[in-house]
Design an enzyme around this catalytic site. Structure first.
Site, PDB file in Angstrom:
ATOM      1  N   HIS A  67       0.853  -1.191   0.000  1.00  0.00           N
ATOM      2  CA  HIS A  67       0.000   0.000   0.000  1.00  0.00           C
ATOM      3  C   HIS A  67       0.888   1.239   0.000  1.00  0.00           C
ATOM      4  O   HIS A  67       2.119   1.124   0.144  1.00  0.00           O
ATOM      5  CB  HIS A  67      -0.982  -0.001   1.184  1.00  0.00           C
ATOM      6  CG  HIS A  67      -0.369  -0.225   2.537  1.00  0.00           C
ATOM      7  ND1 HIS A  67      -1.080  -0.124   3.704  1.00  0.00           N
ATOM      8  CD2 HIS A  67       0.905  -0.539   2.929  1.00  0.00           C
ATOM      9  CE1 HIS A  67      -0.303  -0.368   4.739  1.00  0.00           C
ATOM     10  NE2 HIS A  67       0.906  -0.618   4.290  1.00  0.00           N
ATOM     11  N   VAL A  91      -4.955   3.590  12.045  1.00  0.00           N
ATOM     12  CA  VAL A  91      -5.883   4.705  12.294  1.00  0.00           C
ATOM     13  C   VAL A  91      -6.812   4.369  13.460  1.00  0.00           C
ATOM     14  O   VAL A  91      -7.095   3.207  13.718  1.00  0.00           O
ATOM     15  CB  VAL A  91      -6.746   5.041  11.043  1.00  0.00           C
ATOM     16  CG1 VAL A  91      -5.920   5.745   9.994  1.00  0.00           C
ATOM     17  CG2 VAL A  91      -7.427   3.810  10.490  1.00  0.00           C
ATOM     18  N   GLN A 141      -2.585   3.136  -5.925  1.00  0.00           N
ATOM     19  CA  GLN A 141      -3.321   3.740  -4.812  1.00  0.00           C
ATOM     20  C   GLN A 141      -2.980   5.218  -4.721  1.00  0.00           C
ATOM     21  O   GLN A 141      -1.979   5.679  -5.280  1.00  0.00           O
ATOM     22  CB  GLN A 141      -2.922   3.083  -3.485  1.00  0.00           C
ATOM     23  CG  GLN A 141      -3.550   1.731  -3.255  1.00  0.00           C
ATOM     24  CD  GLN A 141      -3.364   1.258  -1.815  1.00  0.00           C
ATOM     25  OE1 GLN A 141      -2.519   1.758  -1.084  1.00  0.00           O
ATOM     26  NE2 GLN A 141      -4.158   0.280  -1.413  1.00  0.00           N
ATOM     27  N   ALA A 154      -5.783  10.297   7.615  1.00  0.00           N
ATOM     28  CA  ALA A 154      -5.118   9.641   6.493  1.00  0.00           C
ATOM     29  C   ALA A 154      -6.174   8.867   5.724  1.00  0.00           C
ATOM     30  O   ALA A 154      -7.188   8.452   6.286  1.00  0.00           O
ATOM     31  CB  ALA A 154      -4.039   8.689   6.992  1.00  0.00           C
ATOM     32  N   ARG A 205       0.272  -6.801  -4.618  1.00  0.00           N
ATOM     33  CA  ARG A 205      -0.235  -7.780  -3.646  1.00  0.00           C
ATOM     34  C   ARG A 205      -0.238  -9.172  -4.257  1.00  0.00           C
ATOM     35  O   ARG A 205      -0.601  -9.334  -5.422  1.00  0.00           O
ATOM     36  CB  ARG A 205      -1.643  -7.416  -3.182  1.00  0.00           C
ATOM     37  CG  ARG A 205      -1.619  -6.179  -2.327  1.00  0.00           C
ATOM     38  CD  ARG A 205      -2.917  -5.894  -1.634  1.00  0.00           C
ATOM     39  NE  ARG A 205      -2.851  -4.547  -1.083  1.00  0.00           N
ATOM     40  CZ  ARG A 205      -3.839  -3.933  -0.471  1.00  0.00           C
ATOM     41  NH1 ARG A 205      -4.992  -4.563  -0.304  1.00  0.00           N
ATOM     42  NH2 ARG A 205      -3.700  -2.708  -0.016  1.00  0.00           N
TER      43      ARG A 205
HETATM   44  C1  FA5 Z   1      -5.194  -0.017   2.408  1.00  0.00           C
HETATM   45  O1  FA5 Z   1      -4.358  -0.378   1.575  1.00  0.00           O
HETATM   46  C2  FA5 Z   1      -4.888   1.053   3.408  1.00  0.00           C
HETATM   47  N1  FA5 Z   1      -3.491   1.398   3.323  1.00  0.00           N
HETATM   48  C3  FA5 Z   1      -5.789   2.272   3.160  1.00  0.00           C
HETATM   49  C4  FA5 Z   1      -5.739   3.285   4.267  1.00  0.00           C
HETATM   50  C5  FA5 Z   1      -4.845   4.347   4.199  1.00  0.00           C
HETATM   51  C6  FA5 Z   1      -6.572   3.185   5.381  1.00  0.00           C
HETATM   52  C7  FA5 Z   1      -4.795   5.305   5.229  1.00  0.00           C
HETATM   53  C8  FA5 Z   1      -6.525   4.096   6.393  1.00  0.00           C
HETATM   54  C9  FA5 Z   1      -5.645   5.164   6.315  1.00  0.00           C
HETATM   55  P1  FA5 Z   1      -7.138  -1.520   1.437  1.00  0.00           P
HETATM   56  O2  FA5 Z   1      -6.399  -2.808   1.493  1.00  0.00           O
HETATM   57  O3  FA5 Z   1      -8.581  -1.550   1.717  1.00  0.00           O
HETATM   58  O4  FA5 Z   1      -6.464  -0.433   2.424  1.00  0.00           O
HETATM   59  O5  FA5 Z   1      -6.910  -0.882  -0.013  1.00  0.00           O
HETATM   60  C10 FA5 Z   1      -7.341   0.408  -0.321  1.00  0.00           C
HETATM   61  C11 FA5 Z   1      -8.017   0.427  -1.681  1.00  0.00           C
HETATM   62  O6  FA5 Z   1      -7.166  -0.163  -2.657  1.00  0.00           O
HETATM   63  C12 FA5 Z   1      -9.289  -0.409  -1.739  1.00  0.00           C
HETATM   64  O7  FA5 Z   1     -10.393   0.336  -1.282  1.00  0.00           O
HETATM   65  C13 FA5 Z   1      -9.397  -0.718  -3.208  1.00  0.00           C
HETATM   66  O8  FA5 Z   1      -9.977   0.372  -3.889  1.00  0.00           O
HETATM   67  C14 FA5 Z   1      -7.953  -0.832  -3.637  1.00  0.00           C
HETATM   68  N2  FA5 Z   1      -7.501  -2.227  -3.763  1.00  0.00           N
HETATM   69  C15 FA5 Z   1      -7.208  -3.085  -2.769  1.00  0.00           C
HETATM   70  N3  FA5 Z   1      -6.804  -4.277  -3.277  1.00  0.00           N
HETATM   71  C16 FA5 Z   1      -6.823  -4.150  -4.631  1.00  0.00           C
HETATM   72  C17 FA5 Z   1      -6.477  -5.014  -5.733  1.00  0.00           C
HETATM   73  N4  FA5 Z   1      -6.009  -6.243  -5.558  1.00  0.00           N
HETATM   74  N5  FA5 Z   1      -6.643  -4.546  -6.997  1.00  0.00           N
HETATM   75  C18 FA5 Z   1      -7.076  -3.293  -7.192  1.00  0.00           C
HETATM   76  N6  FA5 Z   1      -7.391  -2.428  -6.213  1.00  0.00           N
HETATM   77  C19 FA5 Z   1      -7.286  -2.850  -4.932  1.00  0.00           C
END
Ligand code: FA5
Length: 360
Positions: free
Chosen positions: A184, A267, A224, A328, A210
């Site tokens: 991330h 958070v 992201q 954040a 990932r």
């Molecule tokens: C995170 O990665 C956290 N770092 C987000 C965060 C930042 C939370 C700061 C709080 C404070 P998550 O794993 O949910 O969270 O991923 C965030 C977004 O990335 C998801 O909502 C989705 O839109 C996108 N995402 C996650 N996995 C994938 C994937 N394999 N392919 C495409 N988009 C993805």
């Protein structure tokens, strides 16, 4: 048999007089070609008595070489090798050049940066190869914490002797130093806070990785956008305003939002943000039967994780958690692009199929 002296005189005059490449070629064929005059003379030598052959033979060969080199120099004088000549026809209709264009992910990335810049955020970038410390530990995810399972990680391991990874990734070193492909963009929060003092507001667009099965809404490589705002009085109300303003600028007015509680170790409180899809967006996304994110029963689409920065994260960067506060957030850019450009499958962005790319 022709007199060789006369032949020479005549051939040289003709060569010198050739006005263009075509005429020159005519002269060359006339004297040096397969049925040319000098060629014929050389061929006839064998029928001559020995004494005659010895007299005329060498002279004829000298003349052949002389004429050949004259042909070459005349060719150069007339504009060089035919192959290199540029035929310019100024009356020919112009050919339309096919212009390239930006990939939809590049377009949305530019749009997003512009929107945040217009709201006074700085755009910051960070490394794609990270240490476990920045990707996990400093974000309040200690080794063996179950939350690490939320980000299936591609660890870097070297098979090559003497590579720099070997030293840094050695099993004898601290686990926090192990290298990985960042899962991330959140590690850049820590990197930025280590070297800057609040107040500030930044966004961090970037590529993340990932180790997970791909489907219509999951890629192993995607993008992201991290956001971080820290200051004395920063609150969730500021977050709500920034995020709503951002989405309105990206997707237009009239959007509805939903803020739900969510869990992220870095958070507290944590939340997730949903956008209500329009009928138009629902129409497209419902077509993608496999997509868990965009084809759904409900009208709401989860677009990001967010929250108030955890005090343990502030501790890790030596900020006073009682004196500063910050929010954040992290959103998936690919999924925003899927909504904006009505793309039913995330994998289309990456498969290099020009029929897809040319639609934008
Ligand atoms: C995170 O990665 C956290 N770092 C987000 C965060 C930042 C939370 C700061 C709080 C404070 P998550 O794993 O949910 O969270 O991923 C965030 C977004 O990335 C998801 O909502 C989705 O839109 C996108 N995402 C996650 N996995 C994938 C994937 N394999 N392919 C495409 N988009 C993805």
């Amino acid at each position: 048999m022709r007199d060789i002296g006369k032949l020479k005189e005549e051939a040289i005059r003709a060569l010198r007089g050739a006005a263009d490449a075509e005429a020159l070629e005519g002269v060359r064929v006339k004297y040096l070609g397969r049925k040319g005059e000098l060629t014929g003379l050389l061929r006839a030598l064998k029928d001559l008595p020995v004494a005659e052959r010895k007299r005329i033979g060498p002279a004829a060969n000298v003349l052949r070489r002389e004429l050949e080199s004259l042909v070459d120099s005349k060719k150069a004088e007339l504009g060089g090798n035919e192959g290199n000549r540029v035929h310019l026809d100024v009356t020919k209709p112009g050919e339309k050049l096919r212009r390239g264009h930006l990939h939809p992910l590049t377009r949305i990335d530019k749009d997003i940066r512009d929107i945040f810049r217009s709201m006074n955020f700085s755009v910051v970038e960070g490394p794609e190869v990270e240490t476990a410390y920045y990707n996990f530990d400093a974000l309040n995810i200690p080794p063996d914490h179950p939350a690490r399972d939320m980000w299936d990680t591609l660890w870097l391991q070297s098979n090559q002797k003497n590579s720099k990874f070997e030293i840094r990734n050695s099993k004898f070193l601290n686990k926090s130093q192990q290298l990985l492909l960042r899962t991330h963009t959140s590690p850049v929060q820590v990197r930025y806070m280590e070297t800057h003092e609040p107040p500030f507001q930044i966004v961090v667009p970037g590529r993340v990785f990932r180790y997970e099965a791909t489907d219509a809404s999951h890629e192993i490589n995607f993008y992201q956008l991290e956001g971080l705002m820290v200051g004395e009085d920063v609150s969730l109300a500021n977050f709500k305003f920034v995020v709503e303003e951002f989405f309105r600028k990206l997707f237009g007015k009239g959007l509805e939002f939903r803020f739900r509680p969510g869990y992220f170790p870095f958070v507290e409180p944590g939340l997730e943000v949903d956008i209500k899809l329009t009928r138009d967006q629902r129409q497209t996304t419902n077509d993608s039967r496999q997509s868990s994110v965009v084809s759904r029963q409900s009208d709401w689409l989860e677009v990001m994780g967010a929250g108030m920065v955890h005090r343990n994260v502030f501790d890790a960067v030596h900020y006073n958690p009682d004196a500063v506060h910050g929010f954040a957030f992290g959103m998936g850019i690919d999924r925003l692009a899927m909504i904006k450009y009505k793309v039913p499958d995330i994998r289309l962005f990456y498969n290099g199929d020009l029929r897809f790319i040319r639609q934008f």
